[in-house]
Design an enzyme around this catalytic site. Sequence first.
Site, mmCIF file in Angstrom:
data_model
loop_
_atom_site.group_PDB
_atom_site.id
_atom_site.type_symbol
_atom_site.label_atom_id
_atom_site.label_comp_id
_atom_site.label_asym_id
_atom_site.label_seq_id
_atom_site.Cartn_x
_atom_site.Cartn_y
_atom_site.Cartn_z
ATOM 1 N N CYS A 26 11.115 -28.957 6.715
ATOM 2 C CA CYS A 26 10.383 -27.985 7.534
ATOM 3 C C CYS A 26 9.146 -27.581 6.736
ATOM 4 O O CYS A 26 8.725 -28.308 5.832
ATOM 5 C CB CYS A 26 11.265 -26.795 7.896
ATOM 6 N N ARG A 32 14.665 -23.302 8.101
ATOM 7 C CA ARG A 32 15.217 -24.299 9.022
ATOM 8 C C ARG A 32 15.847 -25.501 8.331
ATOM 9 O O ARG A 32 16.982 -25.883 8.648
ATOM 10 C CB ARG A 32 14.118 -24.779 9.996
ATOM 11 N N ASP A 152 10.649 -21.693 14.516
ATOM 12 C CA ASP A 152 10.601 -21.090 13.181
ATOM 13 C C ASP A 152 11.066 -19.640 13.286
ATOM 14 O O ASP A 152 10.383 -18.819 13.890
ATOM 15 C CB ASP A 152 9.155 -21.161 12.664
HETATM 16 P P1 4NP Z 1 10.754 -22.714 7.230
HETATM 17 O O1 4NP Z 1 10.112 -21.278 7.532
HETATM 18 O O2 4NP Z 1 9.640 -23.726 7.404
HETATM 19 O O3 4NP Z 1 11.794 -22.849 8.295
HETATM 20 O O4 4NP Z 1 11.294 -22.666 5.841
HETATM 21 C C1 4NP Z 1 8.946 -20.858 6.888
HETATM 22 C C2 4NP Z 1 9.040 -20.261 5.655
HETATM 23 C C3 4NP Z 1 7.886 -19.838 5.018
HETATM 24 C C4 4NP Z 1 6.650 -20.028 5.608
HETATM 25 C C5 4NP Z 1 6.573 -20.631 6.835
HETATM 26 C C6 4NP Z 1 7.716 -21.060 7.476
HETATM 27 N N1 4NP Z 1 5.468 -19.592 4.947
HETATM 28 O O5 4NP Z 1 4.364 -19.786 5.499
HETATM 29 O O6 4NP Z 1 5.547 -19.060 3.838
#
Ligand code: 4NP
Length: 174
Positions: A26, A32, A152
């Site tokens: 992800c 995710r 997300d």
């Molecule tokens: P993930 O969620 O992609 O599901 O781990 C996110 C976690 C952090 C960020 C974006 C999405 N971020 O921009 O820091």
Amino acid sequence: MQVSVVAFKNKKLPQTQTPFSVLFVCLGNICRSPAAEGVFTYFVKKRGFDSKIRIDSAGTINYHEGNQTDSRMRAASKRCGIEITSISRPIKSSDFVEFDLILAMDKQNRERGYMEAFNRWKFRDPLPEDAHKKVRLICSYCKKHDETEVPDPCYGGPEGFKKSEVEYHLQVQR
Ligand code: 4NP
């Protein structure tokens, strides 16, 4: 090859010494993909395939490198009986060589994140020309949802965690 554990159910895996390897990816690798990794690991262990399948997860950014999975996701996971032990790491060039299947949570991961990384790395490291073909959207294996991407939860407020990504993955992978 199907990644869903459903697909492995009642079927023989190839009798090779090398485990089939699956990498979930992800953006941040703190919500995710660790949830997908945790749920997949749970089912793989439950079905006794642990020695045959290698499982990991990564992010397309390195902002959270070294961090544990978001505590809300770990709590949601625990409520479903699944422990997430993943530590965030960015995707690296060798992943395109080492993993048999790379499962992206959303189209942005797949098209922008992976392809950018792949195109950047292929000039630095010798990558198989068709390595990017290993990248698929996890929802392309969905049998119980119409969604084409895993939402997300970080941008959906507490609801995202309440409904629980883990429950979503449980349903996708069951
Ligand atoms: P993930 O969620 O992609 O599901 O781990 C996110 C976690 C952090 C960020 C974006 C999405 N971020 O921009 O820091």
